[in-house]
Write an enzyme that holds these catalytic residues in place. Structure first.
Site, PDB file in Angstrom:
ATOM      1  N   ASP A  83       0.819  -1.206   0.000  1.00  0.00           N
ATOM      2  CA  ASP A  83       0.000   0.000   0.000  1.00  0.00           C
ATOM      3  C   ASP A  83       0.855   1.258   0.000  1.00  0.00           C
ATOM      4  OD1 ASP A  83      -2.676  -0.741  -0.115  1.00  0.00           O
ATOM      5  OD2 ASP A  83      -2.863  -0.988   2.057  1.00  0.00           O
ATOM      6  N   LYS A 101      -0.454  -0.401  -4.342  1.00  0.00           N
ATOM      7  CA  LYS A 101      -1.900  -0.197  -4.320  1.00  0.00           C
ATOM      8  C   LYS A 101      -2.203   1.200  -3.797  1.00  0.00           C
ATOM      9  CE  LYS A 101      -4.670  -2.364  -1.303  1.00  0.00           C
ATOM     10  NZ  LYS A 101      -5.330  -1.213  -0.604  1.00  0.00           N
ATOM     11  N   GLU A 161     -13.920  -2.854  -2.171  1.00  0.00           N
ATOM     12  CA  GLU A 161     -14.183  -3.101  -0.747  1.00  0.00           C
ATOM     13  C   GLU A 161     -15.565  -2.596  -0.351  1.00  0.00           C
ATOM     14  OE1 GLU A 161     -12.263  -2.332   3.709  1.00  0.00           O
ATOM     15  OE2 GLU A 161     -11.104  -1.844   1.903  1.00  0.00           O
TER      16      GLU A 161
END
Length: 264
Positions: A84, A112, A181
Site C-alpha cells: 500500500d 496499491k 471493498e
C-alpha cells in the site's frame, strides 16, 4: 510454488479460476502463507490498526510499509506482493513515483492506491515507469473522515455509476488489478465483468475474480467486533495452516464469501 505474476492472475480471470489473497506483515506469517500457496499477499496500511493499535490507517508511513514489505518478501519470495501507498503519500504523480520506488526496492511487485478517476495521471505516471498499480475503490479506509466511518459504498445509483466510471478510468490509465471493498454484490459482479483486469473483493460478494482478507480477520484475532464480511477460519479448524488452506479452498469453490458475508 513458482513465482506468481500478473499474467497468471489475468489467465485465472479468463478461465474463471478464483484465487485467494491475504494481508501479511512479517516473515513468519508470510512463510506460512507461502507454504499454503497463497498466490497474492498485501502489505496493507491496515497494519496501522492490526499491528500499531491506531483507530485508522492514517498514521502509517511509507517507511512503515517498506519495512514490513522487506520482511514479507523474505518469507514469501514467490508470491505476487502488493504494498500500500499510505495516506498522503501519492498526492501528486511525482510524490507517488518517489514513494513507490521505496516500496519496489523493498521487494514489492506492485503498489496499491485508493481513489478513482482523479488518480489517472498518477497511475499512468507509475505504469510508464515500470511500477504496476492496483487500484482500490468502494470503502477506501484512508477516506474514513470523508465517509464519516466505515460504511458500504455504492448502494445509490449515482454512487454506483461513479464507481463503475472510476473503475473503467483506472483500467484505461494502466491499472493492472483492482480491489473492491464493501460494495453491493451486484455492483461488484458488474464491475468485474466490465473490466478486463482481475478484480479482488473484500466485502464485495463471491462474484469477483479473487478475495482478500486481513489475516487477523481470517484467524479471528482482530480485537473487537469482526467485520460482517470476515470469517474465522481458525474456529473451524483449530490449526493456523489448516485454516489458511480452508480459506483458499472455499474461495476457489466460491463458497466463501457466502450470503451472510455480503452486502446488497
Amino acid at each position: 510454488m513458482k513465482p506468481v505474476t500478473l499474467r497468471d492472475l489475468r489467465k485465472w480471470k479468463q478461465s474463471g479460476e478464483k484465487f485467494a489473497a491475504l494481508t501479511a506483515y512479517d516473515y513468519s506469517f508470510a512463510h506460512l502463507f507461502a507454504e499454503q500457496a497463497i498466490p497474492v499477499l498485501l502489505v496493507g496500511d491496515s497494519l496501522g490498526m492490526t499491528l500499531q493499535g491506531h483507530d485508522s490507517t492514517l498514521p502509517v508511513t511509507v517507511a512503515d510499509i517498506a519495512y514490513h514489505t522487506a520482511m514479507v518478501r523474505k518469507g514469501a519470495p514467490a508470491a505476487l506482493l502488493m504494498s500500500d501507498l499510505p495516506f498522503m503519500s501519492y498526492a501528486t504523480p511525482e510524490q507517488s513515483c518517489e514513494n513507490a520506488a521505496q516500496l519496489m526496492r523493498a521487494g514489492a511487485n506492485m503498489v496499491k492506491l485508493e481513489g478513482g478517476a482523479w488518480l489517472s495521471e498518477t497511475v499512468r505516471c507509475l505504469t510508464e515507469r515500470a511500477v504496476p498499480v492496483c487500484g482500490h475503490l468502494g470503502l477506501t479506509p484512508q477516506s474514513v473522515n470523508i465517509f464519516g466511518g466505515y460504511k458500504v459504498q455504492g448502494r445509490e445509483q449515482a454512487a454506483a455509476d461513479t464507481l463503475i466510471s472510476d473503475a473503467l478510468a483506472l483500467e484505461r490509465a494502466g491499472a493492472q488489478l483492482l480491489v473492491l471493498e464493501c460494495v453491493p454484490v451486484s455492483l461488484a459482479r458488474h464491475i468485474t465483468a466490465e473490466l478486463s483486469i482481475p478484480v479482488i473483493g473484500i466485502g464485495a460478494g463471491a462474484g469477483t475474480d479473487g478475495q482478500i482478507l486481513v489475516m487477523h480477520d481470517a484467524l479471528g484475532i482482530t480485537p473487537g467486533k469482526p467485520p460482517k464480511f470476515s470469517k474465522n477460519f481458525l474456529a473451524d479448524t483449530g490449526d493456523i495452516r489448516t485454516a489458511i488452506a480452508l480459506y483458499k479452498r472455499q474461495v476457489a469453490e466460491g463458497s466463501y464469501p457466502a450470503e451472510e458475508h455480503s452486502f446488497h
